[in-house]
Scaffold this motif. Structure first.
Motif: not given
Length: 371
Positions: A187, A156, A163, A198, A170, A167-168, A159-160, A189
């Motif tokens: 994207i 995580p 992008t 991911f 997702l 994501l939090d 990837l953060k 999960r």
């Protein structure tokens, strides 16, 4: 005539990294880059980067796309919310498993089915045939996607850094469109390692740019490229089935302990319903064999096809086996007679080339990450 294996958009990258390549389901794929044990442990403790572009993407669009998938597959796919994904299966009329799948609902009238590489054409042909009569289009999108996965507890954060997608927010088994390192991507999960992670669906032309960006973003976190070999031991520890091993046309979802994916309460008929109802009843009353985990007392590694024995009789068969880097012992998944399938059952062994090696029967999975 021998057909040369297909190559993914990342083929040159893998070779530049010194990967050991192998023919897998008609694709030239990286088996490992160095030590498969080190790659495995990197995913368990940090992060790993995988090329999964051999997987088969099939898109269904139109007003009756969901209804067509409800008829073709065992799950209640039309009930899936937009942006969510579901693990499901496609079975034949006898209830045997043709493949296990993940289906993503991309829009009100759009779904993407992801099939295993070895079964992609079979799934495409079956969906095309089963969708006849429904107001939907079945499209072969296998050449339209490259698939890159970043898996592991550090994924995580990695990837953060490349992008601005949320994501939090997702959830597991959900997907959203976004941009990763300047590349348009779906994207998701999802993953096949037992870890958080991911899967990124992108255009093949963007694959190298994304791979390099993730490699650079993950360097400080200890991300490493990973091949198919450690992917197999990771899924084995996590108790995840592999088609051709735990799942075949000779097994039903109920045989594999995955009857939960079959939704008898959905509207309309679906292929294999009658046979699967009978299989569900057998599994409830008198299951012939159950899928279990086996952990070795010694060091010898069981392999698929080795007999499981008890009291001098064959009581099952290993479907997958390997050394477990996390447990430090050989492990196996096996179909075993119900009388010998309870965790802790004594007297169970695996016949390894004539030698009966003692194994402990355990519940699956062998490994479960802390959430």
């Amino acid at each position: 005539m021998t057909v040369a294996p297909r190559r993914t958009a990342l083929d040159a990258t893998h070779r530049a990294l010194g990967a050991t390549m192998t023919d897998f389901a008609g694709w030239d794929m990286p088996l490992r880059y160095g030590s498969e044990r080190d790659e495995h442990l990197a995913v368990r403790t940090r992060a790993g980067l995988f090329d999964l572009s051999h997987m088969g993407e099939i898109t269904l669009t139109g007003p009756q796309a969901g209804a067509a998938l409800d008829h073709a597959l065992v799950g209640n796919i039309s009930a899936l919310a937009v942006g969510r994904a579901r693990y499901t299966m496609i079975c034949n009329a006898e209830g045997g498993i043709l493949d296990d799948l993940i289906v993503y609902r991309l829009g009100e009238q759009e779904y993407m089915v992801v099939a295993n590489a070895s079964n992609a054409q079979t799934v495409l042909d079956a969906l095309t045939e089963r969708a006849a009569g429904f107001d939907t289009e079945v499209r072969d999108d296998r050449d339209h996607y490259a698939l890159i996965a970043v898996q592991g507890p550090a994924s995580p954060g990695i990837l953060k850094s490349v992008t601005d997608a949320d994501l939090d927010g997702l959830k597991y088994y959900a997907g959203l469109p976004g941009t990763v390192a300047g590349v348009p991507a779906l994207i998701a999960r999802t993953g096949y390692t037992g870890e958080d992670g991911f899967e990124l669906f992108v255009a093949p032309a963007d694959a190298e740019k994304l791979w390099q960006a993730l490699t650079e973003a993950g360097a400080a976190a200890g991300l490493v490229p990973c091949g198919l070999s450690c992917r197999d031991t990771l899924r084995l520890e996590a108790g995840m089935p592999l088609y051709g091993h735990e799942l075949t046309t000779s097994t039903t979802p109920f045989d594999a302990g995955l009857g939960r994916v079959v939704k008898f309460d959905k509207q309309g008929d679906f292929v294999g319903r009658e046979a699967l109802q009978a299989a569900a009843e057998r599994a409830e009353t008198a299951p012939p064999r159950k899928l279990v985990g086996l952990v070795a007392a010694g060091r010898r590694v069981p392999r698929a096809g080795y007999p499981v024995v008890a009291g001098g009789e064959v009581v099952g068969e290993v479907t997958s086996g390997a050394p477990s880097p996390t447990l430090g012992k050989p492990i196996a998944i096996a179909y075993v007679d119900a009388a010998h399938a309870a965790p802790g059952t004594e007297g169970v062994a695996v016949d390894i080339r004539g030698s009966h090696e003692t194994y402990e029967v355990v519940a699956l999975p062998f490994y479960k990450r802390e959430r």
